[in-house]
Design a protein around this motif. Structure first.
Motif, PDB file in Angstrom:
ATOM      1  N   ILE A  95      45.750  17.083 -32.824  1.00 48.70           N
ATOM      2  CA  ILE A  95      46.048  17.402 -34.175  1.00 48.70           C
ATOM      3  C   ILE A  95      44.542  17.772 -34.879  1.00 48.70           C
ATOM      4  O   ILE A  95      44.515  16.720 -35.024  1.00 48.70           O
ATOM      5  CB  ILE A  95      47.124  17.729 -34.670  1.00 48.70           C
ATOM      6  N   ALA A  96      44.107  18.821 -35.590  1.00 48.40           N
ATOM      7  CA  ALA A  96      43.274  19.845 -35.807  1.00 48.40           C
ATOM      8  C   ALA A  96      43.664  19.444 -37.472  1.00 48.40           C
ATOM      9  O   ALA A  96      44.242  20.607 -37.719  1.00 48.40           O
ATOM     10  CB  ALA A  96      42.322  19.752 -35.256  1.00 48.40           C
ATOM     11  N   ILE A  97      42.882  19.011 -38.765  1.00 51.72           N
ATOM     12  CA  ILE A  97      43.494  19.176 -40.151  1.00 51.72           C
ATOM     13  C   ILE A  97      41.940  19.503 -41.401  1.00 51.72           C
ATOM     14  O   ILE A  97      41.109  18.632 -40.285  1.00 51.72           O
ATOM     15  CB  ILE A  97      44.422  18.175 -40.352  1.00 51.72           C
ATOM     16  N   LYS A  98      41.622  20.391 -41.369  1.00 53.61           N
ATOM     17  CA  LYS A  98      40.400  20.797 -42.148  1.00 53.61           C
ATOM     18  C   LYS A  98      41.384  20.658 -43.458  1.00 53.61           C
ATOM     19  O   LYS A  98      42.565  21.239 -44.148  1.00 53.61           O
ATOM     20  CB  LYS A  98      39.915  21.997 -42.056  1.00 53.61           C
ATOM     21  N   GLN A  99      40.642  20.110 -44.451  1.00 51.33           N
ATOM     22  CA  GLN A  99      41.402  20.260 -46.173  1.00 51.33           C
ATOM     23  C   GLN A  99      40.264  21.424 -46.338  1.00 51.33           C
ATOM     24  O   GLN A  99      39.052  21.714 -46.965  1.00 51.33           O
ATOM     25  CB  GLN A  99      40.810  18.507 -46.574  1.00 51.33           C
ATOM     26  N   HIS A 100      41.197  22.177 -47.519  1.00 48.19           N
ATOM     27  CA  HIS A 100      39.717  23.461 -48.126  1.00 48.19           C
ATOM     28  C   HIS A 100      39.733  22.567 -49.889  1.00 48.19           C
ATOM     29  O   HIS A 100      38.944  23.476 -49.876  1.00 48.19           O
ATOM     30  CB  HIS A 100      40.973  24.598 -48.037  1.00 48.19           C
ATOM     31  N   TYR A 101      40.990  22.531 -50.142  1.00 47.71           N
ATOM     32  CA  TYR A 101      41.053  22.256 -51.718  1.00 47.71           C
ATOM     33  C   TYR A 101      41.206  20.570 -51.841  1.00 47.71           C
ATOM     34  O   TYR A 101      41.488  20.184 -51.030  1.00 47.71           O
ATOM     35  CB  TYR A 101      41.610  22.799 -52.351  1.00 47.71           C
ATOM     36  N   LYS A 102      40.740  20.582 -53.268  1.00 46.15           N
ATOM     37  CA  LYS A 102      41.520  18.632 -53.366  1.00 46.15           C
ATOM     38  C   LYS A 102      43.022  18.958 -53.274  1.00 46.15           C
ATOM     39  O   LYS A 102      44.189  17.332 -52.371  1.00 46.15           O
ATOM     40  CB  LYS A 102      41.403  18.872 -54.702  1.00 46.15           C
TER      41      LYS A 102
ATOM     42  N   HIS B 231      58.816  16.213 -25.643  1.00 51.12           N
ATOM     43  CA  HIS B 231      59.003  14.497 -25.646  1.00 51.12           C
ATOM     44  C   HIS B 231      58.294  13.968 -27.550  1.00 51.12           C
ATOM     45  O   HIS B 231      58.518  13.046 -27.502  1.00 51.12           O
ATOM     46  CB  HIS B 231      57.776  14.084 -24.731  1.00 51.12           C
ATOM     47  N   GLY B 232      58.810  14.632 -28.018  1.00 49.04           N
ATOM     48  CA  GLY B 232      58.024  14.470 -29.529  1.00 49.04           C
ATOM     49  C   GLY B 232      57.180  13.495 -29.844  1.00 49.04           C
ATOM     50  O   GLY B 232      57.300  13.394 -30.996  1.00 49.04           O
ATOM     51  N   ILE B 233      56.159  14.300 -29.040  1.00 51.19           N
ATOM     52  CA  ILE B 233      54.523  13.980 -29.191  1.00 51.19           C
ATOM     53  C   ILE B 233      54.278  14.825 -30.161  1.00 51.19           C
ATOM     54  O   ILE B 233      53.512  14.504 -30.938  1.00 51.19           O
ATOM     55  CB  ILE B 233      53.931  14.295 -28.106  1.00 51.19           C
ATOM     56  N   GLY B 234      54.706  16.377 -30.570  1.00 54.24           N
ATOM     57  CA  GLY B 234      53.575  17.466 -31.131  1.00 54.24           C
ATOM     58  C   GLY B 234      54.824  16.450 -33.049  1.00 54.24           C
ATOM     59  O   GLY B 234      54.291  16.173 -34.028  1.00 54.24           O
ATOM     60  N   ARG B 235      55.856  16.679 -32.544  1.00 57.81           N
ATOM     61  CA  ARG B 235      56.529  15.937 -34.226  1.00 57.81           C
ATOM     62  C   ARG B 235      55.534  14.520 -34.323  1.00 57.81           C
ATOM     63  O   ARG B 235      55.195  14.499 -35.864  1.00 57.81           O
ATOM     64  CB  ARG B 235      57.690  15.493 -33.686  1.00 57.81           C
ATOM     65  N   LYS B 236      55.346  13.375 -33.492  1.00 60.64           N
ATOM     66  CA  LYS B 236      54.889  12.160 -33.835  1.00 60.64           C
ATOM     67  C   LYS B 236      53.164  12.481 -34.367  1.00 60.64           C
ATOM     68  O   LYS B 236      52.902  12.122 -35.886  1.00 60.64           O
ATOM     69  CB  LYS B 236      54.245  11.091 -33.079  1.00 60.64           C
ATOM     70  N   LEU B 237      52.473  13.323 -33.787  1.00 61.37           N
ATOM     71  CA  LEU B 237      51.371  14.533 -34.352  1.00 61.37           C
ATOM     72  C   LEU B 237      51.212  14.806 -35.913  1.00 61.37           C
ATOM     73  O   LEU B 237      50.418  14.228 -36.837  1.00 61.37           O
ATOM     74  CB  LEU B 237      50.154  14.772 -33.617  1.00 61.37           C
ATOM     75  N   VAL B 238      52.215  15.971 -35.392  1.00 64.02           N
ATOM     76  CA  VAL B 238      52.567  16.145 -37.712  1.00 64.02           C
ATOM     77  C   VAL B 238      52.466  14.907 -38.394  1.00 64.02           C
ATOM     78  O   VAL B 238      52.539  15.472 -39.411  1.00 64.02           O
ATOM     79  CB  VAL B 238      53.309  17.295 -37.316  1.00 64.02           C
TER      80      VAL B 238
ATOM     81  N   ALA C  53      57.014  32.692 -30.315  1.00 61.97           N
ATOM     82  CA  ALA C  53      58.280  32.024 -31.006  1.00 61.97           C
ATOM     83  C   ALA C  53      58.699  30.710 -31.097  1.00 61.97           C
ATOM     84  O   ALA C  53      59.921  30.244 -31.643  1.00 61.97           O
ATOM     85  CB  ALA C  53      59.833  33.095 -30.269  1.00 61.97           C
ATOM     86  N   LYS C  54      58.409  29.716 -29.565  1.00 62.34           N
ATOM     87  CA  LYS C  54      59.076  28.752 -29.439  1.00 62.34           C
ATOM     88  C   LYS C  54      57.866  28.151 -30.730  1.00 62.34           C
ATOM     89  O   LYS C  54      58.437  26.942 -30.993  1.00 62.34           O
ATOM     90  CB  LYS C  54      58.721  27.680 -28.212  1.00 62.34           C
ATOM     91  N   THR C  55      56.490  28.387 -30.535  1.00 64.53           N
ATOM     92  CA  THR C  55      55.807  27.736 -31.601  1.00 64.53           C
ATOM     93  C   THR C  55      56.444  27.707 -32.893  1.00 64.53           C
ATOM     94  O   THR C  55      56.704  26.602 -34.190  1.00 64.53           O
ATOM     95  CB  THR C  55      54.485  28.167 -31.465  1.00 64.53           C
ATOM     96  N   ARG C  56      56.215  28.655 -34.019  1.00 68.34           N
ATOM     97  CA  ARG C  56      57.540  28.896 -35.022  1.00 68.34           C
ATOM     98  C   ARG C  56      58.979  27.832 -35.010  1.00 68.34           C
ATOM     99  O   ARG C  56      58.683  27.164 -36.017  1.00 68.34           O
ATOM    100  CB  ARG C  56      57.751  30.470 -34.931  1.00 68.34           C
ATOM    101  N   LYS C  57      59.550  27.700 -34.268  1.00 71.17           N
ATOM    102  CA  LYS C  57      60.520  27.345 -33.553  1.00 71.17           C
ATOM    103  C   LYS C  57      60.021  25.911 -34.242  1.00 71.17           C
ATOM    104  O   LYS C  57      60.925  24.767 -35.133  1.00 71.17           O
ATOM    105  CB  LYS C  57      61.380  27.287 -32.639  1.00 71.17           C
ATOM    106  N   PHE C  58      59.229  25.084 -33.715  1.00 70.73           N
ATOM    107  CA  PHE C  58      58.713  23.942 -33.512  1.00 70.73           C
ATOM    108  C   PHE C  58      57.908  24.143 -35.149  1.00 70.73           C
ATOM    109  O   PHE C  58      58.640  22.568 -35.909  1.00 70.73           O
ATOM    110  CB  PHE C  58      57.180  23.821 -33.224  1.00 70.73           C
ATOM    111  N   TYR C  59      57.027  24.713 -36.015  1.00 68.71           N
ATOM    112  CA  TYR C  59      56.494  24.417 -36.738  1.00 68.71           C
ATOM    113  C   TYR C  59      57.903  24.485 -37.207  1.00 68.71           C
ATOM    114  O   TYR C  59      57.903  23.389 -38.971  1.00 68.71           O
ATOM    115  CB  TYR C  59      55.845  25.301 -36.952  1.00 68.71           C
ATOM    116  N   GLU C  60      59.297  24.925 -37.804  1.00 66.52           N
ATOM    117  CA  GLU C  60      59.947  25.477 -38.794  1.00 66.52           C
ATOM    118  C   GLU C  60      60.535  24.095 -38.698  1.00 66.52           C
ATOM    119  O   GLU C  60      61.209  23.168 -39.560  1.00 66.52           O
ATOM    120  CB  GLU C  60      61.072  26.556 -38.988  1.00 66.52           C
ATOM    121  N   GLY C  61      61.049  23.452 -37.719  1.00 62.81           N
ATOM    122  CA  GLY C  61      61.924  22.249 -37.210  1.00 62.81           C
ATOM    123  C   GLY C  61      61.187  20.666 -37.649  1.00 62.81           C
ATOM    124  O   GLY C  61      62.186  20.189 -38.577  1.00 62.81           O
TER     125      GLY C  61
END
Length: 154
Positions: free
Chosen positions: A57-64, A81-88, A118-126
């Motif tokens: 997972i990669a994060i970019k800080q745009h503002y404070k 397997h819960g890896i995405g959830r752990k990364l988030v 559609a799976k990606t959106r469901k993941f993010y909403e989850g």
């Protein structure tokens, strides 16, 4: 195991390897290369199975007080397997430690009928993101962008 990646070369390698393994999401070579090139400008966490990175997972800080989850990927064999959830979760913890209270992510809008997204959106909403706005032409007309946000209670 999750670890913070601070080497730009390692960021590029991990991003390249994992995105190459996900052609249903990252099949456009030019876009994939942009993610690889831009990885040096992000804060990155990767999930390892022994010594092999299988997700990141990669994060970019745009503002404070705000950051963007710019790209994320987990190899298909490791989905559900819960890896995405752990990364988030690790990303959110990092944001809170840095006093960031808003996290955003962009993905392909539901205007598109792409099943992978559609799976990606469901993941993010989850994991607690909520749709904020669709930008029909931000990327291009064939790829309408959905902006999702999450408030991190800091």
């Amino acid at each position: 195991m999750i670890r913070f990646i601070d080497s730009n070369d390692e960021k590029r390698t991990i991003t390249q390897q994992i995105l190459d393994a996900l052609p249903a999401w990252f099949g456009i070579e030019e876009s994939k290369q942009e993610y690889v090139d831009q990885s040096k400008d992000t804060f990155m966490f990767a999930y390892f199975d022994k010594d092999t990175p299988v997700g990141f997972i990669a994060i970019k800080q745009h503002y404070k007080q705000s950051a963007e989850l710019t790209v994320m990927g987990v190899k298909s064999d490791y989905h559900r397997h819960g890896i995405g959830r752990k990364l988030v979760s690790e990303c959110e913890k990092w944001c809170v430690e840095h006093h960031i209270c808003y996290l955003q992510v962009k993905t392909l809008s539901e205007i598109s009928s792409d099943e992978s997204y559609a799976k990606t959106r469901k993941f993010y909403e989850g994991v607690g993101f909520v749709p904020l706005e669709t930008f029909p032409t931000l990327w291009d007309e064939a790829n309408p962008c959905l902006l999702l946000v999450k408030y991190l209670n800091i």
